[in-house]
Design an enzyme around this catalytic site. Sequence first.
Site, mmCIF file in Angstrom:
data_model
loop_
_atom_site.group_PDB
_atom_site.id
_atom_site.type_symbol
_atom_site.label_atom_id
_atom_site.label_comp_id
_atom_site.label_asym_id
_atom_site.label_seq_id
_atom_site.Cartn_x
_atom_site.Cartn_y
_atom_site.Cartn_z
ATOM 1 N N ASP A 155 -6.039 -9.646 -9.295
ATOM 2 C CA ASP A 155 -5.183 -10.211 -10.379
ATOM 3 C C ASP A 155 -5.808 -10.112 -11.740
ATOM 4 O OD1 ASP A 155 -3.233 -10.936 -8.655
ATOM 5 O OD2 ASP A 155 -3.953 -12.942 -8.326
ATOM 6 N N ASP A 215 -10.166 -3.181 0.488
ATOM 7 C CA ASP A 215 -9.740 -3.126 1.793
ATOM 8 C C ASP A 215 -9.370 -1.922 2.526
ATOM 9 O OD1 ASP A 215 -6.891 -2.518 1.370
ATOM 10 O OD2 ASP A 215 -6.962 -4.506 -0.005
ATOM 11 N N HIS A 233 0.870 -1.301 0.038
ATOM 12 C CA HIS A 233 -0.070 -0.114 0.056
ATOM 13 C C HIS A 233 0.855 1.237 0.145
ATOM 14 C CE1 HIS A 233 -3.055 -2.785 1.449
ATOM 15 N NE2 HIS A 233 -3.529 -2.454 0.228
ATOM 16 N N PRO A 276 -13.398 -10.048 -12.074
ATOM 17 C CA PRO A 276 -13.754 -8.666 -12.364
ATOM 18 C C PRO A 276 -12.847 -7.613 -12.640
ATOM 19 C CG PRO A 276 -13.804 -9.249 -10.079
ATOM 20 C CD PRO A 276 -13.406 -10.467 -10.726
ATOM 21 N N GLU A 302 -15.116 0.899 -5.925
ATOM 22 C CA GLU A 302 -15.060 -0.657 -5.825
ATOM 23 C C GLU A 302 -15.981 -1.130 -6.262
ATOM 24 O OE1 GLU A 302 -12.570 -2.869 -4.049
ATOM 25 O OE2 GLU A 302 -14.314 -4.164 -5.132
ATOM 26 N N ASP A 327 -5.787 -0.153 -8.020
ATOM 27 C CA ASP A 327 -5.422 -1.367 -7.265
ATOM 28 C C ASP A 327 -6.224 -2.423 -7.404
ATOM 29 O OD1 ASP A 327 -4.835 -2.491 -4.948
ATOM 30 O OD2 ASP A 327 -5.662 -1.115 -3.326
ATOM 31 N N SER A 328 -5.994 -2.940 -8.466
ATOM 32 C CA SER A 328 -7.048 -4.110 -8.930
ATOM 33 C C SER A 328 -6.491 -5.836 -8.216
ATOM 34 C CB SER A 328 -6.952 -4.313 -10.259
ATOM 35 O OG SER A 328 -5.712 -4.556 -10.603
#
Lengths: 274, 274
Positions: A158, A86, A62, A162, A106, A155-156
């Site tokens: 893998d 998260d 992060h 989606p 998100e 910040d996806s």
Amino acid sequence: MKLYFVEDQTDHVYLGVRITDILHVEQTPYQKLAVVETVEYGRMLVLDGAIQCTERDEFLYHEMIAHVPLHVHPNPKRVCVIGGGDGGTVREVLRHPSVEEVKHVEIDGAVIEASKKYFPTLSTGFADPRVEVLVTDGVEYIKNTKDYFDVVIIDSTDPVGPAVGLFSQEYYGYVNNALREDGVICAQTESPFANKKLLLKCWKNMRVHFPHVGVTTGYMPTYPTGYWSYTVGSKKHELKANREVNIRGKYFTETIMSTAFDLPPFLEEMLKNA
Amino acid sequence: MKLYFVEDQTDHVYLGVRITDILHVEQTPYQKLAVVETVEYGRMLVLDGAIQCTERDEFLYHEMIAHVPLHVHPNPKRVCVIGGGDGGTVREVLRHPSVEEVKHVEIDGAVIEASKKYFPTLSTGFADPRVEVLVTDGVEYIKNTKDYFDVVIIDSTDPVGPAVGLFSQEYYGYVNNALREDGVICAQTESPFANKKLLLKCWKNMRVHFPHVGVTTGYMPTYPTGYWSYTVGSKKHELKANREVNIRGKYFTETIMSTAFDLPPFLEEMLKNA
């Protein structure tokens, strides 16, 4: 009884992590979500069988994904975080005093709810008045946004399920349009060892839309190979700290920022031949 | 048929690596030696169940353990490598033009023979006239050597089995005596995440005998957590490049050297409290 969570990190390598408890399992409309208690890494969030974050090592990821692009921009005020339900990336973004507004997009509200319940040290940013959480599709959202953000962070998960659309050349074009004339994009682009193809693809795709593109890497023990990459594109500013480095994390430092885009020769070579 | 080599990286985490062939298995007087062919990392050397090196990622480890201490010394001529029977460290040491003599002390001759046979890209240095291979105990050898080496590199296996003595405070004292008055020591000291205790122990032990002690880290995908540490001690020279950085590896660069001992705050904190 010995219980293990096992992730197929690649087709030919797997990691087993001993757990003491399964705290939550849920099939959301988008993915299978699980929260487990591990012996070695504290609580761990798992989506579709892939480790997303653990309490013990999440700061490494992060801090890199947030602080590198936010120092490339000289004065980031409006930031968009795509994915990262998260909350860890948003938490780090909010440490920048210049930031006035964070749109956190998100697609899966269940990830946000799970984080609020099980990961209090990650989800602190959700309560910040500067943050607006939008539970919606990050592709559609960015497509419909023009000339607004200083920094967009992807910040996806893998590149399966989606998140697939978030790695495409087309998508980086939408992000370009959603950014102001001196905007900066940063995307997590997997391991240079375990998923070299994906990194090279993102690198090429981003270069279609951004004049300055660089890759930076960081440690991440619970991700495949422990060696993670982040690809950063900039419309105008050069890829370096364009202001004083005013964040010192548990991992990120002025030194890391000053050498962030100076890659090891093997990686430089790999990108050159992409 | 799917075959996997599985390593218990810690008490609670394991790594599975798919293999296509078992090329060699041998019980030596010291340890169980195996050479396997993996799908993802090329050939892999395994000692007592722990991955020692793979063809694909070995350069990351060998470049760090050799080039960092060899640049702390302004003019390394006599170098001793303890362990590292695969030859990778010796190969990198020989890239320094100032080096006139390398004593390679490996307790287990079977490792050297296996490397010569199965790892031609690692064992190149064995044929170099500057290298003398001594198949003997690295503790006894160093104990009986005084005021001779410029740099001693401890390229040991994990701190179990034949390598235990190489991590002790006493041993660092012997190395101190074996070094000339401005000598430098470097030891692999495991993962700051998976084996924090060992790193802290070595750090404390080395500080008893050397006025300058620093830790540097590097990626290493097939070692636990992918995050590896090397502890360097110096009798006289400060911990920085004390001459021009004249090596550019596949991983090691002038940039890596210039920031090698500038640690992330979490690691700095960990050492401070040791």
